[in-house]
Scaffold this motif. Structure first.
Motif, PDB file in Angstrom:
ATOM      1  N   THR A  15     -29.698  39.300 -11.893  1.00 30.58           N
ATOM      2  CA  THR A  15     -30.738  38.003 -11.713  1.00 30.58           C
ATOM      3  C   THR A  15     -32.156  38.215 -12.139  1.00 30.58           C
ATOM      4  OG1 THR A  15     -29.794  38.309  -9.048  1.00 30.58           O
ATOM      5  CG2 THR A  15     -32.217  37.357  -8.960  1.00 30.58           C
ATOM      6  N   ARG A  16     -32.044  39.512 -12.804  1.00 29.79           N
ATOM      7  CA  ARG A  16     -33.163  39.847 -13.374  1.00 29.79           C
ATOM      8  C   ARG A  16     -33.234  39.309 -14.610  1.00 29.79           C
ATOM      9  NH1 ARG A  16     -34.821  45.861 -15.751  1.00 29.79           N
ATOM     10  NH2 ARG A  16     -36.393  45.348 -16.925  1.00 29.79           N
ATOM     11  N   ALA A  17     -32.144  38.596 -15.478  1.00 29.79           N
ATOM     12  CA  ALA A  17     -31.901  38.319 -16.764  1.00 29.79           C
ATOM     13  C   ALA A  17     -32.391  36.986 -16.243  1.00 29.79           C
ATOM     14  CB  ALA A  17     -30.490  38.667 -16.335  1.00 29.79           C
ATOM     15  N   GLU A  18     -32.024  36.797 -15.630  1.00 25.62           N
ATOM     16  CA  GLU A  18     -32.210  34.957 -14.803  1.00 25.62           C
ATOM     17  C   GLU A  18     -33.509  34.313 -15.014  1.00 25.62           C
ATOM     18  OE1 GLU A  18     -30.512  34.123 -12.422  1.00 25.62           O
ATOM     19  OE2 GLU A  18     -27.609  33.686 -13.252  1.00 25.62           O
ATOM     20  N   ALA A  19     -34.373  35.272 -13.688  1.00 22.77           N
ATOM     21  CA  ALA A  19     -35.905  35.487 -13.297  1.00 22.77           C
ATOM     22  C   ALA A  19     -36.514  35.243 -15.141  1.00 22.77           C
ATOM     23  CB  ALA A  19     -36.223  36.567 -12.802  1.00 22.77           C
ATOM     24  N   ASP A  20     -36.413  36.307 -16.320  1.00 25.57           N
ATOM     25  CA  ASP A  20     -36.977  37.146 -16.954  1.00 25.57           C
ATOM     26  C   ASP A  20     -36.927  35.837 -18.184  1.00 25.57           C
ATOM     27  OD1 ASP A  20     -37.731  39.157 -15.924  1.00 25.57           O
ATOM     28  OD2 ASP A  20     -36.922  40.776 -16.923  1.00 25.57           O
ATOM     29  N   MET A  27     -44.086  31.354 -20.877  1.00 24.34           N
ATOM     30  CA  MET A  27     -45.218  31.769 -21.388  1.00 24.34           C
ATOM     31  C   MET A  27     -44.852  31.247 -23.036  1.00 24.34           C
ATOM     32  SD  MET A  27     -45.186  35.520 -19.137  1.00 24.34           S
ATOM     33  CE  MET A  27     -46.608  36.203 -20.161  1.00 24.34           C
ATOM     34  N   ALA A  28     -43.874  31.040 -23.220  1.00 20.63           N
ATOM     35  CA  ALA A  28     -43.354  30.397 -24.451  1.00 20.63           C
ATOM     36  C   ALA A  28     -43.971  28.404 -24.563  1.00 20.63           C
ATOM     37  CB  ALA A  28     -42.628  30.260 -25.315  1.00 20.63           C
ATOM     38  N   ASP A  34     -47.122  34.734 -28.147  1.00 22.33           N
ATOM     39  CA  ASP A  34     -47.553  36.463 -28.833  1.00 22.33           C
ATOM     40  C   ASP A  34     -47.514  37.124 -27.655  1.00 22.33           C
ATOM     41  OD1 ASP A  34     -46.942  35.102 -31.047  1.00 22.33           O
ATOM     42  OD2 ASP A  34     -49.233  34.345 -31.912  1.00 22.33           O
ATOM     43  N   THR A  35     -47.906  37.084 -26.466  1.00 21.49           N
ATOM     44  CA  THR A  35     -48.139  38.048 -25.820  1.00 21.49           C
ATOM     45  C   THR A  35     -46.842  38.688 -25.108  1.00 21.49           C
ATOM     46  OG1 THR A  35     -48.546  36.379 -23.466  1.00 21.49           O
ATOM     47  CG2 THR A  35     -50.172  37.569 -24.914  1.00 21.49           C
ATOM     48  N   LEU A  36     -46.070  38.199 -24.308  1.00 22.31           N
ATOM     49  CA  LEU A  36     -44.204  38.885 -24.500  1.00 22.31           C
ATOM     50  C   LEU A  36     -44.298  39.778 -25.241  1.00 22.31           C
ATOM     51  CD1 LEU A  36     -42.591  35.198 -24.178  1.00 22.31           C
ATOM     52  CD2 LEU A  36     -43.446  36.716 -22.496  1.00 22.31           C
ATOM     53  N   PRO A  37     -43.373  40.723 -24.707  1.00 23.77           N
ATOM     54  CA  PRO A  37     -42.482  41.875 -24.992  1.00 23.77           C
ATOM     55  C   PRO A  37     -41.993  41.742 -26.440  1.00 23.77           C
ATOM     56  CG  PRO A  37     -42.455  41.776 -22.587  1.00 23.77           C
ATOM     57  CD  PRO A  37     -42.547  40.116 -23.425  1.00 23.77           C
ATOM     58  N   LEU A  44     -35.890  34.568 -26.949  1.00 24.02           N
ATOM     59  CA  LEU A  44     -36.485  33.908 -27.401  1.00 24.02           C
ATOM     60  C   LEU A  44     -36.377  32.566 -28.809  1.00 24.02           C
ATOM     61  CD1 LEU A  44     -39.385  32.946 -25.018  1.00 24.02           C
ATOM     62  CD2 LEU A  44     -37.357  32.233 -24.880  1.00 24.02           C
ATOM     63  N   ASN A  45     -36.800  34.302 -30.149  1.00 21.55           N
ATOM     64  CA  ASN A  45     -36.015  33.427 -30.931  1.00 21.55           C
ATOM     65  C   ASN A  45     -34.625  33.198 -31.252  1.00 21.55           C
ATOM     66  OD1 ASN A  45     -38.673  33.283 -31.839  1.00 21.55           O
ATOM     67  ND2 ASN A  45     -38.449  35.493 -32.432  1.00 21.55           N
ATOM     68  N   GLY A  46     -33.559  33.449 -30.842  1.00 19.14           N
ATOM     69  CA  GLY A  46     -32.765  33.476 -30.383  1.00 19.14           C
ATOM     70  C   GLY A  46     -32.024  32.290 -29.905  1.00 19.14           C
ATOM     71  N   TYR A  47     -33.081  32.302 -28.905  1.00 18.97           N
ATOM     72  CA  TYR A  47     -32.734  31.170 -28.279  1.00 18.97           C
ATOM     73  C   TYR A  47     -32.710  29.794 -28.847  1.00 18.97           C
ATOM     74  CZ  TYR A  47     -34.243  27.315 -24.286  1.00 18.97           C
ATOM     75  OH  TYR A  47     -33.796  26.132 -23.533  1.00 18.97           O
ATOM     76  N   ARG A  48     -34.194  29.307 -29.494  1.00 16.95           N
ATOM     77  CA  ARG A  48     -34.723  28.604 -30.583  1.00 16.95           C
ATOM     78  C   ARG A  48     -33.304  27.977 -31.795  1.00 16.95           C
ATOM     79  NH1 ARG A  48     -40.932  30.304 -30.457  1.00 16.95           N
ATOM     80  NH2 ARG A  48     -41.569  29.047 -28.259  1.00 16.95           N
TER      81      ARG A  48
END
Length: 152
Positions: A15-20, A27-28, A34-37, A44-48
């Motif tokens: 649940t936390r992974a899906e929400a995060d 946010m991206a 750039d403000t993300l951890p 997100l880079n892997g996703y892209r």
């Protein structure tokens, strides 16, 4: 007995992974990458990168799975993170499409009026609407103005 806590941990981690992931992606898209951890930027880079090779749904599933595995181990889960059980809909909720349909709430039925209560009610029982307070106020103002005008 050890399976129950890891199931609980797995459910919370999933649940936390899906929400995060959804939050990070939004946010991206809004320009706050750039403000993300650092771990969020990595996911997100892997996703892209995967979007070039596969569909968005598959890429998202892999990204959520990676985040889920990391959260599972961080929350104290041992071994590989178990696959989540598929969510099932109740039998009366067949999912035809992915559209939310709003329903009007049912009209409230008036409470039954007992013959003894009819005389004690302030509102007329004949079904007439009560006079709005603004109308009463306007009538009183008109009476006062007329009185002042006529008594001069």
């Amino acid at each position: 007995m050890a399976a129950k806590p890891s199931t609980t941990i797995a459910r919370r981690a999933r649940t936390r992974a899906e929400a995060d992931f959804a939050t990070w992606l939004m946010m991206a898209k809004l320009g706050s990458f750039d403000t993300l951890p650092e771990n969020a930027q990595k996911v997100l880079n892997g996703y892209r990168e995967r979007l070039d090779r596969m569909s968005e749904i598959e890429s998202k599933a892999i990204a959520v799975r990676e985040t889920y595995q990391a959260y599972y181990s961080d929350m104290g889960g041992t071994g590989d993170a178990p696959e989540p059980e598929p969510r099932t809909l109740p039998p009366n909720e067949a999912q035809v499409d992915n559209v939310v349909r709003f329903q009007k709430p049912p009209k409230a039925k008036p409470a039954p009026v007992r013959p003894a209560d009819r005389g004690a009610r302030a509102a007329p029982a004949s079904g007439r609407k009560p006079i709005p307070a603004l109308l009463i106020f306007a009538a009183l103002v008109a009476i006062v103005v007329a009185w002042k005008f006529l008594t001069r």
